[in-house]
Scaffold this motif. Structure first.
Motif, PDB file in Angstrom:
ATOM      1  N   LEU A  26      17.933  -5.044   2.444  1.00  0.00           N
ATOM      2  CA  LEU A  26      18.190  -4.422   3.648  1.00  0.00           C
ATOM      3  C   LEU A  26      17.191  -2.991   3.708  1.00  0.00           C
ATOM      4  N   CYS A  27      16.384  -3.150   4.608  1.00  0.00           N
ATOM      5  CA  CYS A  27      15.137  -2.013   4.861  1.00  0.00           C
ATOM      6  C   CYS A  27      14.607  -1.809   3.582  1.00  0.00           C
ATOM      7  N   GLY A  28      14.111  -2.841   2.939  1.00  0.00           N
ATOM      8  CA  GLY A  28      13.304  -2.892   2.070  1.00  0.00           C
ATOM      9  C   GLY A  28      14.062  -2.430   0.619  1.00  0.00           C
ATOM     10  N   LYS A  29      15.187  -2.433   0.606  1.00  0.00           N
ATOM     11  CA  LYS A  29      15.801  -1.704  -0.796  1.00  0.00           C
ATOM     12  C   LYS A  29      17.045  -2.828  -1.021  1.00  0.00           C
ATOM     13  N   PRO A  30      17.604  -3.152  -2.242  1.00  0.00           N
ATOM     14  CA  PRO A  30      18.706  -3.900  -2.501  1.00  0.00           C
ATOM     15  C   PRO A  30      20.042  -3.224  -1.980  1.00  0.00           C
ATOM     16  N   MET A  31      20.876  -4.214  -1.650  1.00  0.00           N
ATOM     17  CA  MET A  31      22.118  -3.836  -1.130  1.00  0.00           C
ATOM     18  C   MET A  31      22.748  -2.680  -1.876  1.00  0.00           C
ATOM     19  N   PHE A  36      24.594   3.218  -3.154  1.00  0.00           N
ATOM     20  CA  PHE A  36      24.237   4.401  -4.124  1.00  0.00           C
ATOM     21  C   PHE A  36      23.938   5.586  -3.136  1.00  0.00           C
ATOM     22  N   GLN A  37      23.213   5.592  -2.000  1.00  0.00           N
ATOM     23  CA  GLN A  37      22.967   6.469  -1.116  1.00  0.00           C
ATOM     24  C   GLN A  37      24.023   7.232  -0.471  1.00  0.00           C
ATOM     25  N   ARG A  38      25.062   6.288  -0.090  1.00  0.00           N
ATOM     26  CA  ARG A  38      26.156   6.818   0.605  1.00  0.00           C
ATOM     27  C   ARG A  38      26.974   7.325  -0.280  1.00  0.00           C
ATOM     28  N   THR A  39      27.013   7.334  -1.575  1.00  0.00           N
ATOM     29  CA  THR A  39      27.791   7.973  -2.441  1.00  0.00           C
ATOM     30  C   THR A  39      27.290   9.334  -2.803  1.00  0.00           C
ATOM     31  N   VAL A  98      38.046   8.732 -11.363  1.00  0.00           N
ATOM     32  CA  VAL A  98      37.017   7.466 -11.253  1.00  0.00           C
ATOM     33  C   VAL A  98      37.170   6.855  -9.726  1.00  0.00           C
ATOM     34  N   ILE A  99      36.119   7.052  -9.032  1.00  0.00           N
ATOM     35  CA  ILE A  99      35.993   6.309  -7.513  1.00  0.00           C
ATOM     36  C   ILE A  99      35.358   5.121  -7.699  1.00  0.00           C
ATOM     37  N   ASN A 100      36.052   4.020  -7.217  1.00  0.00           N
ATOM     38  CA  ASN A 100      35.632   2.628  -7.199  1.00  0.00           C
ATOM     39  C   ASN A 100      35.244   2.311  -5.924  1.00  0.00           C
ATOM     40  N   VAL A 101      33.853   2.536  -5.563  1.00  0.00           N
ATOM     41  CA  VAL A 101      33.032   2.130  -4.335  1.00  0.00           C
ATOM     42  C   VAL A 101      32.260   0.792  -4.555  1.00  0.00           C
ATOM     43  N   GLN A 102      33.073  -0.293  -3.483  1.00  0.00           N
ATOM     44  CA  GLN A 102      32.557  -1.487  -3.849  1.00  0.00           C
ATOM     45  C   GLN A 102      30.929  -1.713  -3.319  1.00  0.00           C
ATOM     46  N   GLY A 103      30.367  -2.612  -4.370  1.00  0.00           N
ATOM     47  CA  GLY A 103      28.992  -2.551  -4.270  1.00  0.00           C
ATOM     48  C   GLY A 103      28.472  -3.672  -2.938  1.00  0.00           C
ATOM     49  N   ASP A 104      29.392  -3.926  -2.113  1.00  0.00           N
ATOM     50  CA  ASP A 104      29.035  -4.751  -1.119  1.00  0.00           C
ATOM     51  C   ASP A 104      29.254  -4.140   0.281  1.00  0.00           C
ATOM     52  N   GLU A 105      29.199  -2.943   0.032  1.00  0.00           N
ATOM     53  CA  GLU A 105      29.491  -2.003   1.574  1.00  0.00           C
ATOM     54  C   GLU A 105      28.454  -1.160   1.851  1.00  0.00           C
ATOM     55  N   PRO A 106      27.121  -1.539   2.132  1.00  0.00           N
ATOM     56  CA  PRO A 106      25.988  -0.623   2.284  1.00  0.00           C
ATOM     57  C   PRO A 106      26.359   0.245   3.578  1.00  0.00           C
ATOM     58  N   LEU A 107      27.251   0.044   4.550  1.00  0.00           N
ATOM     59  CA  LEU A 107      27.430   0.877   5.553  1.00  0.00           C
ATOM     60  C   LEU A 107      28.637   1.846   5.392  1.00  0.00           C
ATOM     61  N   ILE A 108      29.521   1.569   4.262  1.00  0.00           N
ATOM     62  CA  ILE A 108      30.432   2.545   4.089  1.00  0.00           C
ATOM     63  C   ILE A 108      30.263   4.024   4.337  1.00  0.00           C
ATOM     64  N   TYR A 240      25.555 -10.837   5.926  1.00  0.00           N
ATOM     65  CA  TYR A 240      24.637 -10.315   5.702  1.00  0.00           C
ATOM     66  C   TYR A 240      23.478 -10.264   6.909  1.00  0.00           C
ATOM     67  N   VAL A 241      23.495 -11.541   7.484  1.00  0.00           N
ATOM     68  CA  VAL A 241      22.591 -11.410   8.743  1.00  0.00           C
ATOM     69  C   VAL A 241      22.826 -10.463   9.841  1.00  0.00           C
ATOM     70  N   ASN A 242      24.243 -10.284   9.848  1.00  0.00           N
ATOM     71  CA  ASN A 242      24.600  -9.282  11.034  1.00  0.00           C
ATOM     72  C   ASN A 242      24.442  -7.810  10.547  1.00  0.00           C
ATOM     73  N   ILE A 243      24.666  -7.624   9.272  1.00  0.00           N
ATOM     74  CA  ILE A 243      24.249  -6.149   8.933  1.00  0.00           C
ATOM     75  C   ILE A 243      22.851  -5.699   8.779  1.00  0.00           C
ATOM     76  N   LYS A 244      22.253  -6.765   8.214  1.00  0.00           N
ATOM     77  CA  LYS A 244      20.777  -6.673   8.226  1.00  0.00           C
ATOM     78  C   LYS A 244      20.289  -6.300   9.654  1.00  0.00           C
ATOM     79  N   TYR A 245      20.587  -7.172  10.623  1.00  0.00           N
ATOM     80  CA  TYR A 245      20.261  -6.951  11.904  1.00  0.00           C
ATOM     81  C   TYR A 245      20.592  -5.256  12.621  1.00  0.00           C
TER      82      TYR A 245
END
Length: 249
Positions: A26-31, A36-39, A98-108, A240-245
């Motif tokens: 996504l934007c040249g970086k893995p999901m 990680f950035q949102r955190t 300990v905070i569990n942040v799901q690894g498949d939510e790039p827009l959290i 993935y297609v929706n969020i990538k767009y």
């Protein structure tokens, strides 16, 4: 004094609907990089964030991006078990949050992560904390893929279900007091270890909702309320297609 805060981002390679999704670009970086950035944006120090994976490819990419990563077992039944392995391997003390942040939510939203941290620090009497948002439509109420939460007094989550709860007997179409569960959790290391000692519970098996194991065994769950649910995570190729767009347009 607030307890130490750690964030674990589970990033499992295998997925029945979308294998290898943590590495999708996504934007040249893995999901997982975006999660990680949102955190970090939520105010968590990078050295207090751990990516927990079961795959060498994800581990290698995380290392290249200078994200702390830990290899964990392949056969964990849930992300919670993966969190517990991380806490044990890194010898985090019992009161560590300990905070569990799901690894498949790039827009959290980073604000959601920060809100949960603040809520948890203010209410240490809860064993586990999570987040919910008000449901707005009857379609969402009846959708079994949207998990509903019955809220009791003082932000206590009473029950989670795929069914419409609580049910308003006098006004069946009313959506007041019906909340959607948002899949982010906070635990103390002590509560995390306790949870992982319990076997799967009967109602957990029926509803396919892991948090019911905690309630079945007497652990308390508190929930902070956010006004809007975050964007849907990535479970399928279409997601993935929706969020990538959305992210790249």
């Amino acid at each position: 004094m607030s307890p130490p805060i750690k964030v674990v981002i589970p990033a499992r390679f295998g997925s029945s609907r979308l294998a290898g999704k943590p590495l999708l670009q996504l934007c040249g970086k893995p999901m997982f990089w975006h999660v990680f950035q949102r955190t970090v944006e939520a105010g968590v120090a990078p050295e207090d964030i751990v990516l927990a994976t079961d795959d060498q490819r994800i581990y290698s990419e995380a290392t290249r991006l200078e994200i702390t990563c830990l290899m964990t077992a392949v056969d964990h039944a849930s992300g919670t078990d993966r969190l517990n392995e991380v806490a044990n391997k890194l010898n985090w003390i019992n009161d560590t949050l300990v905070i569990n942040v799901q690894g498949d939510e790039p827009l959290i939203p980073s604000q959601l992560i920060q809100q949960l941290i603040n809520f948890t620090n203010e209410r240490p009497h809860f064993d586990i904390t999570t987040a919910v948002s008000p449901i707005q439509t009857t379609e969402d109420v009846t959708n079994p893929n949207i998990v509903k939460v019955a809220m009791g007094e003082h932000n206590r989550a009473v029950y989670f279900s795929r069914s419409a709860i609580p049910f308003n007997r006098d006004e069946p179409n009313c959506v007041d007091m019906i909340y959607r569960h948002i899949g982010i959790y906070a635990y103390s290391v002590k509560s995390l270890q306790q949870f992982c000692q319990y076997p799967e519970s009967a109602i957990e098996r029926m509803e396919k909702l892991e948090q019911l194991r905690a309630l079945s065994n007497g652990l308390s769950i508190g929930a902070t309320i956010v006004e809007e649910a975050p964007p849907h995570g990535i479970d399928t190729k279409q997601d993935y297609v929706n969020i990538k767009y959305l992210m790249e347009s």
